[in-house]
Design an enzyme around this catalytic site. Structure first.
Site, PDB file in Angstrom:
ATOM      1  N   HIS A 277       1.361  -1.695   0.025  1.00  0.00           N
ATOM      2  CA  HIS A 277       0.153  -0.084   0.234  1.00  0.00           C
ATOM      3  C   HIS A 277       1.008   1.410  -0.003  1.00  0.00           C
ATOM      4  CE1 HIS A 277      -3.533   2.355   1.467  1.00  0.00           C
ATOM      5  NE2 HIS A 277      -2.871   3.382   1.962  1.00  0.00           N
ATOM      6  N   GLU A 278       2.026   0.730   0.821  1.00  0.00           N
ATOM      7  CA  GLU A 278       3.215   2.183   1.065  1.00  0.00           C
ATOM      8  C   GLU A 278       3.387   2.623  -0.250  1.00  0.00           C
ATOM      9  OE1 GLU A 278       1.180   4.603   3.016  1.00  0.00           O
ATOM     10  OE2 GLU A 278       0.671   2.386   4.222  1.00  0.00           O
TER      11      GLU A 278
ATOM     12  N   HIS B 137       2.132   3.864  -3.015  1.00  0.00           N
ATOM     13  CA  HIS B 137       2.124   5.668  -2.816  1.00  0.00           C
ATOM     14  C   HIS B 137       3.933   6.098  -3.473  1.00  0.00           C
ATOM     15  CE1 HIS B 137      -1.551   6.390  -0.991  1.00  0.00           C
ATOM     16  NE2 HIS B 137      -1.678   5.762  -0.035  1.00  0.00           N
TER      17      HIS B 137
END
Length: 268
Positions: free
Chosen positions: A57-58, A61
């Site tokens: 998820h990170e 980003h």
């Protein structure tokens, strides 16, 4: 002056590889019923897979930010998938895992620091914020694929239940993190399109957005409505509520030590 990310900045961290390895071994143990430690294996498998999804998820980003103009993410270690490199490791990893253990809720964490001043264009800012929840959506699709593809023949019940519970965590994380609440990615998607005055007014309350969402979920009426929507979505993906429930029951292996496990979820 910040330069483009080097090869070392993009190398996958041994920490992440270790987490992935533990997850794989635990998944094998769940599948085979190794040493009759199914509950503990489910706990390790789901927790490990959940941490892997948080890292991805990170990473989503950071990777999107890199291609949008923020070259600093490489030097910060965000492209290595190392959870220890996050700006707030406690918020990004520890608290989400605690939320899962406490209530089976896939609450999102808070995360990588993007130097927004390096990025031009509102669409790019929105896409950077959207990349994280989209990763959870992709994870949910993968976890539920055996269910909606009707490909469960030969899959042990314990592994089905573990996948169902993990899918629920991904769905809840995707939904919650997509809410237009300050501090969450959903707000980050719409923030570039708001007026400067509105953004300045909202900025002081952004750090409390996640806490507010967690508090709201403790209200019974809100909790019921939210999980009704989650279960409806999972049913649409072929995952029945009893499968998710039994996954949760197996995950809390310590309940079995006190005779509190639901006999209807037995897999032996």
């Amino acid at each position: 002056m910040t330069t483009a990310a080097t090869r070392g900045d993009r190398s996958v961290s041994p920490v992440f590889l270790g987490i992935a390895a533990v997850t794989a071994v635990a998944g094998w143990a769940v599948w085979t019923g190794f040493a009759d430690a199914t509950g503990f294996a489910v706990f390790l498998f789901v927790t490990g897979a959940w941490i892997v999804s948080l890292c991805l998820h990170e990473y989503a980003h950071a990777r999107t930010a890199l291609h949008s103009g923020d070259l600093s993410v490489g030097a910060k270690g965000y492209l290595t998938l190392n959870p220890l490199k996050y700006t707030h490791a406690l918020l990004s990893i520890v608290l989400p895992v605690i939320f899962v253990i406490m209530g089976g809720i896939g609450l999102p964490g808070g995360a990588v620091y993007i130097e927004r001043g390096r990025i031009h264009g509102r669409w790019r800012h929105s896409l950077i914020s959207a990349a994280g929840p989209l990763t959870n959506v992709a994870f949910a699709v993968v976890c539920t694929a055996p269910f909606w593809l009707d490909a469960l023949d030969g899959v042990p019940r314990a592994f089905r239940y573990a996948l169902a519970f993990l899918a629920m965590l991904q769905v809840t994380a995707a939904i919650l993190n997509s809410l237009p609440v300050p501090g969450l990615d959903g707000y980050g998607v719409i923030e570039p399109w708001l007026s400067y005055k509105v953004r300045r007014q909202v900025e002081p309350i952004a750090p409390f957005g996640l806490i507010a969402v967690f508090a709201l979920l403790w209200i019974p009426e809100v909790n019921i409505v939210f999980f009704d929507a989650v279960h409806a979505l999972l049913r649409g993906l072929g995952v029945e509520e009893y499968q998710r429930y039994c996954g949760d029951d197996l995950y809390r292996f310590w309940r079995g030590l006190f005779g509190e496990r639901d006999p209807g979820c037995a897999v032996g």
